[in-house]
Design a protein around this motif. Sequence first.
Motif, PDB file in Angstrom:
ATOM      1  N   GLU A  32      28.848  61.137 -58.059  1.00 21.23           N
ATOM      2  CA  GLU A  32      28.945  61.907 -57.938  1.00 21.23           C
ATOM      3  C   GLU A  32      29.082  61.448 -55.914  1.00 21.23           C
ATOM      4  O   GLU A  32      29.168  62.862 -55.478  1.00 21.23           O
ATOM      5  CB  GLU A  32      27.625  63.023 -58.042  1.00 21.23           C
ATOM      6  N   CYS A  33      29.484  60.773 -55.536  1.00 19.89           N
ATOM      7  CA  CYS A  33      29.207  59.788 -54.454  1.00 19.89           C
ATOM      8  C   CYS A  33      29.984  59.789 -53.772  1.00 19.89           C
ATOM      9  O   CYS A  33      29.980  58.926 -53.043  1.00 19.89           O
ATOM     10  CB  CYS A  33      27.773  59.118 -54.181  1.00 19.89           C
ATOM     11  N   ALA A  34      30.998  59.693 -54.531  1.00 16.76           N
ATOM     12  CA  ALA A  34      32.477  59.197 -54.246  1.00 16.76           C
ATOM     13  C   ALA A  34      33.100  59.783 -53.328  1.00 16.76           C
ATOM     14  O   ALA A  34      34.420  58.919 -52.959  1.00 16.76           O
ATOM     15  CB  ALA A  34      33.630  59.017 -55.814  1.00 16.76           C
ATOM     16  N   ALA A  35      33.208  60.689 -52.423  1.00 15.53           N
ATOM     17  CA  ALA A  35      34.006  61.515 -52.123  1.00 15.53           C
ATOM     18  C   ALA A  35      34.239  60.750 -50.880  1.00 15.53           C
ATOM     19  O   ALA A  35      35.569  60.459 -50.676  1.00 15.53           O
ATOM     20  CB  ALA A  35      33.775  63.341 -52.688  1.00 15.53           C
ATOM     21  N   ARG A  84      46.747  56.682 -52.285  1.00 20.29           N
ATOM     22  CA  ARG A  84      46.368  57.547 -53.185  1.00 20.29           C
ATOM     23  C   ARG A  84      45.491  57.876 -54.307  1.00 20.29           C
ATOM     24  O   ARG A  84      44.658  58.697 -55.008  1.00 20.29           O
ATOM     25  CB  ARG A  84      48.245  57.872 -54.150  1.00 20.29           C
ATOM     26  N   ALA A  85      44.777  56.119 -54.701  1.00 23.17           N
ATOM     27  CA  ALA A  85      44.109  56.166 -56.170  1.00 23.17           C
ATOM     28  C   ALA A  85      42.949  56.623 -55.670  1.00 23.17           C
ATOM     29  O   ALA A  85      42.514  57.391 -55.974  1.00 23.17           O
ATOM     30  CB  ALA A  85      44.543  54.959 -56.828  1.00 23.17           C
ATOM     31  N   LEU A 111      38.895  62.958 -54.414  1.00 19.63           N
ATOM     32  CA  LEU A 111      38.901  64.612 -54.953  1.00 19.63           C
ATOM     33  C   LEU A 111      38.707  64.903 -56.428  1.00 19.63           C
ATOM     34  O   LEU A 111      38.088  65.944 -57.049  1.00 19.63           O
ATOM     35  CB  LEU A 111      40.940  65.316 -54.588  1.00 19.63           C
ATOM     36  N   ALA A 112      38.724  63.871 -57.155  1.00 18.05           N
ATOM     37  CA  ALA A 112      37.415  63.721 -58.129  1.00 18.05           C
ATOM     38  C   ALA A 112      35.200  64.307 -58.709  1.00 18.05           C
ATOM     39  O   ALA A 112      35.227  65.064 -59.435  1.00 18.05           O
ATOM     40  CB  ALA A 112      37.863  62.948 -59.349  1.00 18.05           C
ATOM     41  N   ALA A 146      39.757  64.591 -47.982  1.00 18.73           N
ATOM     42  CA  ALA A 146      40.561  64.013 -48.976  1.00 18.73           C
ATOM     43  C   ALA A 146      41.446  65.099 -49.251  1.00 18.73           C
ATOM     44  O   ALA A 146      42.992  64.411 -49.354  1.00 18.73           O
ATOM     45  CB  ALA A 146      39.280  64.375 -50.381  1.00 18.73           C
ATOM     46  N   LEU A 147      41.516  66.433 -48.698  1.00 19.39           N
ATOM     47  CA  LEU A 147      42.467  67.584 -48.920  1.00 19.39           C
ATOM     48  C   LEU A 147      43.795  67.033 -47.711  1.00 19.39           C
ATOM     49  O   LEU A 147      44.610  66.991 -48.220  1.00 19.39           O
ATOM     50  CB  LEU A 147      41.878  69.054 -49.225  1.00 19.39           C
TER      51      LEU A 147
END
Length: 173
Positions: A99-102, A122-123, A129-130, A138-139
């Motif tokens: 949940e804190c990966a953004a 990209r990865a 984005l996940a 991120a977008l």
Amino acid sequence: ELRTITDLTTACRAQLRGWPLDDVLIQTDRALTQAAGRYAAGGRLDDQNLAWLTALLAAEPAARDLAWHHLLARASSVNPDRQLDQSLWSDVLRRCHPECAATPGVLLAYACWRCGGGIRARAAVDRALAADPDDHAALLIAELLDRAVPPTMLDGLVRVAPAASGLDRPATP
């Protein structure tokens, strides 16, 4: 007592509820400085410090802006260590609570993209984005990658303004 990163992050996020913005930013600045120092010396954050850093970054948009400021300041230094942010944010992203990966994902994507690592970028942005499909940074990075925009196109557009204090809130690129 052995605690998972999920348990540690949940506890850190609960601890931060209700904190004033200035306190969050002071702690974020300290955590970012400590993290950069550890990775520059070849070390890494322990699980508790990693959970604290990611909880801080997820607590306030201004904390994320401060992380951008740190990254951009290092990148624009006289002798930038181009691997530092890739090492730091790669490890944080790999180990953090999903949940804190953004924010770690966006920071890693940017650091990789600026150094020509489009596949890693990209990865990382896909992981960001996940975690948060509506994350504007991120977008934006995903769009830069989709359009194969070279990092040199941003030269001169992204600047690190001199800060009057450690609590100035720089804009996210």
